[in-house]
Design a protein around this motif. Structure first.
Motif, PDB file in Angstrom:
ATOM      1  N   LEU A 702       0.839  -1.216   0.000  1.00  0.00           N
ATOM      2  CA  LEU A 702       0.000   0.000   0.000  1.00  0.00           C
ATOM      3  C   LEU A 702       0.870   1.260   0.000  1.00  0.00           C
ATOM      4  O   LEU A 702       0.362   2.372  -0.099  1.00  0.00           O
ATOM      5  N   GLY A 703       2.194   1.070   0.137  1.00  0.00           N
ATOM      6  CA  GLY A 703       3.107   2.215   0.083  1.00  0.00           C
ATOM      7  C   GLY A 703       3.596   2.409  -1.342  1.00  0.00           C
ATOM      8  O   GLY A 703       2.806   2.434  -2.287  1.00  0.00           O
ATOM      9  N   LYS A 704       4.935   2.481  -1.480  1.00  0.00           N
ATOM     10  CA  LYS A 704       5.480   2.754  -2.817  1.00  0.00           C
ATOM     11  C   LYS A 704       6.134   1.526  -3.445  1.00  0.00           C
ATOM     12  O   LYS A 704       6.740   1.631  -4.499  1.00  0.00           O
ATOM     13  N   SER A 705       6.029   0.367  -2.770  1.00  0.00           N
ATOM     14  CA  SER A 705       6.728  -0.818  -3.297  1.00  0.00           C
ATOM     15  C   SER A 705       5.771  -1.860  -3.851  1.00  0.00           C
ATOM     16  O   SER A 705       6.002  -3.061  -3.727  1.00  0.00           O
ATOM     17  N   HIS A 706       4.667  -1.388  -4.479  1.00  0.00           N
ATOM     18  CA  HIS A 706       3.688  -2.351  -5.007  1.00  0.00           C
ATOM     19  C   HIS A 706       4.254  -3.176  -6.162  1.00  0.00           C
ATOM     20  O   HIS A 706       3.668  -4.178  -6.542  1.00  0.00           O
TER      21      HIS A 706
END
Length: 799
Positions: A702-706
């Motif tokens: 749900l952050g920037k590492s999808h």
């Protein structure tokens, strides 16, 4: 086996009476005798009475052929297992019973301890080789994970058609053998093992099923069915567009065409932001999956983009297209290797993850030599180092590669405490663990070496290495150990570890079991003083839960028992355990939407804890991946309405909807194939890396590492049966497809499927289904009809 009240009269008088036929006395007498021989053998010690042992062995030599000729092969096998003389089977097995004997022995494997399970497989292999059954022997050699044996069986096969069938089987398991160039049909065998035919055959299936028409995400969401839709709900949001990109990639996976990126890609890509742009571009690789030649030309234009995010996504897409397919030109290595040391972090990550997907399971030194220096780069962020370690683990999965393990261990020792507390440190441990996937005792040395690593990574790495080494074995002792780890609670752990504890807190934590169960009060009192143990606990308890599923997933009874244990963990476990249980359920049953599991996940997809909720929703997607399950589709549409105001949960619902319709219902992410006998290590690695990242779903997915979700690409396989003639041209034949029936130990020739329907190949096979030829005109070159099967004309066929 029947044994009398400990007197062993049958055996006593048989021994006194001397030799002679035993069949004169009938079947019941022989059964008594068999049981008494086994019981007597157990009581004899090795040092005493060698003569008695030899007499029992001589008697066994009379009993075994009698049992073999009277449809009780199972009892003969049991006797030889008890007296530990499996080699005797080879003498007495003939062509009429060897199939039943091998079926019985291979189905005993999950229920016997080491090293007996390996002995049983080796006995099966020896029997099959005695009767020149090369495909069956190859399957057992793959199960034993012995590359030398696989090569020997392949090379020794004299029949070139059976060799091609074996090449198809090796391609399915992504095992590539380096053959002598003078081998007959060398080019054709290499092409089959490389999976370069996969794309064309998959598209032929799609045309046959008339599902070539590309779908848009809205076809999946069906948001027109949602009641009370808000008027402004069609406003573009970056998160919604990112979800739509993933769904577009999942649904059109492998079909080579879609309506979002092919028509005007740039217009869609610029509707996403930064990291979203990267993932949106990478989904193009999923649409073009397995189409190495045609796919790379369509991705090429994005490699020259001025936007670094798009460039990073294009590099990742190049790797995705090559996933599971070996190409002699090695385009992925040529394109991506230059960018692994790029100064821009995202471009580095795109190339590293791309390489890991393109070469997963290949254990190629040239690819690893490009990635290993990244681990020692002091300027690289923990995100880059974590992804590089995971990439090395996926490439050398199940190989015990010394260079990879030593480099990752060295990196773990050199990193500072702050680095090891990073959420990306878990991928260093996972990369190390994947190297030992399925290797059992071979992992003991690395477990000892991990003692020097600092917490919180030490316990996490120890559990990961241990569970990966025993993945799919159903080892009960390991599962008990993991359940013990899960039953620990913060208060108890910290009493052991923290001497400077408040007296009052010690008393209150020991006061009652109910208080021990209450995680919220424990967290409230301990946030300031107990940071370290909590982070350590979070790491290794969550991994222990997933580890239970990883060990038990290969065996049905173990899986059922795990589901019951997970129910207790959900009720009484810490919050971190509750967050991991949905992921463990997904690993137990990928692409197999059991009602019991779906109901549990549906319940927790409405949980108050956002991470429990997000993990449950994603787990629903993995459980139903590629099944088009109507019940699950309806559940997810309900969840989309329920979470319509919560952007993060809605993002997960969209991902789950995309996974459920993976490849329009033609693909699977299940790691087991060949009648669930073989576990695919690359598929396990892809699933495990995605699920381990969900233990910190808030900061990663749900952050920037999808982009970590693209590791699922390594797990995607077609679930079809395609038949070919001896010229390897597609040959449509009628087959019966039905639920597989367990016929182990049954007399006669029982039906192996039930409730069947007759179809013409190519045909889809769901979880637990089996196919058999409905015509006598052709004979299959392999007994298990799955994937790609070559048929030859039956010489005895009369119209």
């Amino acid at each position: 086996m029947t044994v009398t009240d400990g007197n062993r009269d049958c055996l006593k008088y048989k021994m006194l009476g001397g030799g002679g036929d035993i069949d004169l006395w009938g079947h019941e007498y022989v059964r008594h005798l068999t049981g008494e021989v086994a019981a007597e053998w157990q009581e004899l010690t090795e040092s005493e009475d060698k003569g008695r042992r030899e007499a029992l062995l001589a008697l066994s030599r009379l009993i075994v052929p009698y049992l073999m000729s009277h449809n009780t092969e199972a009892e003969a096998c049991d006797l030889l297992m008890e007296i530990e003389h499996m080699d005797m089977l080879l003498e007495f097995v003939d062509v009429s019973v060897y199939k039943r004997v091998c079926l019985y022995l291979s189905s005993c494997v999950p229920f016997v301890p080491d090293p007996e399970n390996t002995n049983l497989l080796q006995t099966c292999l020896a029997i099959n080789r005695k009767f020149n059954k090369y495909p069956e022997s190859l399957r057992l050699a793959i199960q034993l994970n012995n590359i030398e044996l696989i090569t020997e069986i392949f090379v020794s096969c004299p029949d070139k058609m059976i060799k091609k069938q074996m090449a198809y089987m090796l391609g399915r398991q992504q095992i590539f053998l380096e053959l002598d160039e003078e081998t007959e049909d060398y080019d054709e065998l290499v092409e089959l093992m490389s999976n370069s035919h996969l794309n064309n055959n998959f598209l032929a299936l799609a045309r046959e099923l008339d599902i070539m028409e590309p779908k848009v995400p809205e076809d999946i969401f069906k948001s027109h069915l949602e009641p009370n839709r808000l008027v402004g709900s069609n406003v573009d949001s970056a998160r919604a567009n990112l979800a739509a990109s993933f769904v577009n990639g999942f649904v059109n996976c492998g079909f080579g065409q879609d309506k979002l990126l092919m028509e005007d890609g740039n217009k869609w890509l610029y509707k996403n932001k930064e990291h979203g742009m990267m993932s949106a571009t990478a989904t193009l690789g999923m649409v073009l999956l397995w189409d190495v030649d045609g796919g790379l030309t369509q991705i090429d234009k994005y490699l020259y983009s001025t936007e670094d995010w798009i460039k990073a996504g294009a590099l990742l897409a190049c790797g995705i297209v090559n996933s599971g397919v070996k190409n002699e030109c090695d385009p992925a290595l040529a394109l991506l290797s230059d960018y692994t040391s790029h100064q821009t972090t995202m471009i580095r990550i795109g190339s590293i993850v791309g390489l890991s997907l393109a070469y997963a399971g290949s254990n190629r030194e040239d690819v690893l030599s490009t990635l290993l220096p990244v681990l020692g780069d002091s300027k690289a962020s923990m995100e880059v180092v974590g992804m590089a370690a995971l990439a090395c683990g996926m490439i050398s999965v199940g190989s015990c590669n010394g260079d990879v393990t030593s480099t990752i261990l060295q990196t773990l020792m050199e990193k500072s405490e702050a680095d090891l507390k990073s959420t990306y440190a878990r991928f260093l441990a996972l990369g190390l663990a994947l190297t030992y996937l399925g290797k059992q005792e071979a992992a003991d040395a690395i477990l000892a070496a991990l003692q020097v690593v600092a917490e919180p990574v030490k316990s996490m790495a120890e559990i990961l290495v241990d569970v990966c080494a025993y993945a799919g074995t159903g080892n009960v002792l390991k599962i008990q150990k993991l359940l013990h780890i899960c039953s620990e609670h913060y208060e108890e752990r910290d009493e052991d570890n923290n001497d400077k504890k408040d007296k009052n807190k010690t008393e209150s934590s020991a006061n009652s079991t109910e208080e021990k169960m209450d995680t919220s009060s424990a967290d409230a009192t301990s946030t300031s003083t107990k940071d370290k143990p909590t982070s350590k606990q979070i790491a290794h308890q969550g991994i222990a839960v997933i580890g239970i599923a990883l060990i038990a997933m290969g065996e049905d009874i173990g899986s059922e028992m795990c589901i019951r244990s997970f129910g207790n963990l959900l009720r009484y476990g810490e919050t971190v355990i509750k967050r991991a249980v949905p992921l463990a359920l997904a690993l137990l049953s990928p692409s197999n939407p059991k009602l019991q599991i779906l109901d549990t996940l549906s319940k927790f997809s409405h949980d108050n804890d956002q991470e429990v909720c997000a993990n449950s929703i994603l787990a629903m997607g993995i459980v139903g991946a590629g099944t088009n399950n109507a019940r699950l589709g309806a559940m997810l549409r309900q969840l989309a309405i329920y979470h319509s105001k919560d952007a993060s949960s809605l993002f997960m619902v969209r991902l789950a909807q995309g996974l459920t319709h993976l490849g329009k219902g033609t693909l699977t992410v299940s790691p087991f194939h060949s009648d669930r006998a073989l576990m695919h290590p690359v598929v396990v690695a892809g699933l495990l890396s995605s699920l381990i990242s969900c233990l910190d779903v808030k900061n990663l997915i749900l952050g920037k590492s999808h982009y970590i979700l693209f590791n699922l690409v390594a797990a995607i396989q077609p679930r079809m049966l395609t038949t070919f003639d001896e010229e390897l041209r597609p040959l449509p034949v009628t087959v019966r497809v039905g639920q597989a029936v367990d016929v182990v130990g049954q007399a006669g020739k029982p039906k192996t499927i039930t409730g069947f329907q007759t179809h013409t190949t190519p045909v889809l096979l769901a979880h637990g289904e089996r196919a058999e030829l409905a015509t006598d005109e052709y004979l299959a070159l392999t007994p298990i009809l799955e994937g790609f099967v070559i048929l030859k004309k039956n010489p005895d066929y009369e119209q």
